[in-house]
Write an enzyme that holds these catalytic residues in place. Sequence first.
Site, PDB file in Angstrom:
ATOM      1  CD  GLU A 172      -3.052  -1.061   2.203  1.00 29.84           C
ATOM      2  OE1 GLU A 172      -2.850  -0.309   3.171  1.00 29.84           O
ATOM      3  OE2 GLU A 172      -4.068  -1.778   2.082  1.00 29.84           O
ATOM      4  CB  CYS A 183      12.754  15.185   5.902  1.00 28.51           C
ATOM      5  SG  CYS A 183      13.085  14.351   4.332  1.00 28.51           S
ATOM      6  CB  CYS A 186      11.453  15.879   1.214  1.00 30.12           C
ATOM      7  SG  CYS A 186      11.027  14.133   1.231  1.00 30.12           S
ATOM      8  CD  GLU A 325      -4.161  -6.070   2.220  1.00 24.24           C
ATOM      9  OE1 GLU A 325      -4.999  -5.450   2.931  1.00 24.24           O
ATOM     10  OE2 GLU A 325      -2.938  -5.898   2.310  1.00 24.24           O
ATOM     11  CD  GLN A 374      -4.941  -7.734  19.632  1.00 21.20           C
ATOM     12  OE1 GLN A 374      -5.633  -8.436  20.362  1.00 21.20           O
ATOM     13  NE2 GLN A 374      -4.051  -6.874  20.111  1.00 21.20           N
TER      14      GLN A 374
END
Length: 439
Positions: A172, A183, A186, A325, A374
Amino acid sequence: MWYVSYPECGLRKHARWATGAGSIHGSLRRMRFGVCYYPEQWPEDRWAIDAAAMVDLGLELVRIGEFAWAKMEPTRDSFDWGWLDRAIETLSSAGLGVVLGTPTATPPVWLMREHPEIMSVASDGRPRPYGSRRHTCPTSERFREESVRIVTAMVERYGDDEGVVAWQIDNEPGNHDSARCWCDPCQNAFTEWLERRYGTIASLNDAWGAEFWSTTYPDFESIVLPKPTVTSHSPSLLLAHRRFAADQVISGLEAQAEIIAAGAPAHPFTSNLYFGDRELNPRRVAGIGGLASCDAYPQGTSGPIEARFNLALHRSAAPTAWVMEHQAGRINWTERNAHVGEGQVAQWMREAAAEGMDAFLFFRWRAGRSGQEQYHTGLLDHHGEPGPSYEEIRKTIGELADATPTDAPRAALLWDIEDLWSIDSEVHAPGATHSALTL
């Protein structure tokens, strides 16, 4: 209806209609089914039991490895392949084709502590700490080197493994607003990118209409990344940052692709995009390996129309397209994780088949008993027993095995991600979006 996306603004260029199997899904091939599996989370004596159950359910593909960098390399240059060798052997011996993921979305803690400079920086100037995923800067040369190193090691080990049928690059990319970073590296790379694109500062000022609000720039070095300010930034600056960020991510994916193409030439490869993300052009990402893939969570979208739109969009991006997915029931990460009623999963499977998707993998095989996600529904529940959609999925796989080709679509929709970015920078209506919801 089918969909076409363009790497540049199509409304200002001659239209180029897609051709081949990726554009018209009238010659629908049989859709293969699979699942995402995390052998590192379960006792090894459970693996063969799970593999046999997957085959019994009608699954053919299983994705592994995309989050397991720390398991593969517990400490620098100390690789542990034994568990992964055995996992691939167990799954492939049962008759399953392994989709092997490169683990660059989850760099290990030891690497982050060793090289904190690879950490992504948010627009407010604060680093995004490790402990989650996708917390690295796409521009970071150090992280590029580390990514190349782990992928090279994987390809040397599994490039000719007969149990591996495909590779997934990263996971992804662009998700969680990870494409954009603020930063210093960048900033420097953005300056260079602007100079390459515009040539002269006069050309940039003219293209951006910089006279308004006195934002005329004396040189490229004076253009700073769009950090939060008093009111709105120039929409041209915002669009330039989105373009730049996408280029940085694509460059990192291409570096991994080169290694796989050279060391595993028999294997197709892809990079999966979450189909609600707005950071990368699906056609451009699919072009890296010739295989499009998306992560489809209908409950994470604004509704069934947008979900179907995104399936069609990714189906148009390459001759072959997979759902890497898909939810098998209730998800865990939206504001309200609604119940998934009887028959809903089967309907989602049929919609993917109707759009001509070539493969459909569920996330995940078994609900996790620790770590993140979970409460995300698996095909098996936390105890290892069949989940609520298990038999529904078995029945629908059997039904779709005899699916007939869909009719060729009779309409097309022009879709352009840079138009979407422009809408994002100048929102005039809450919830406005560049998708099927505007039709």
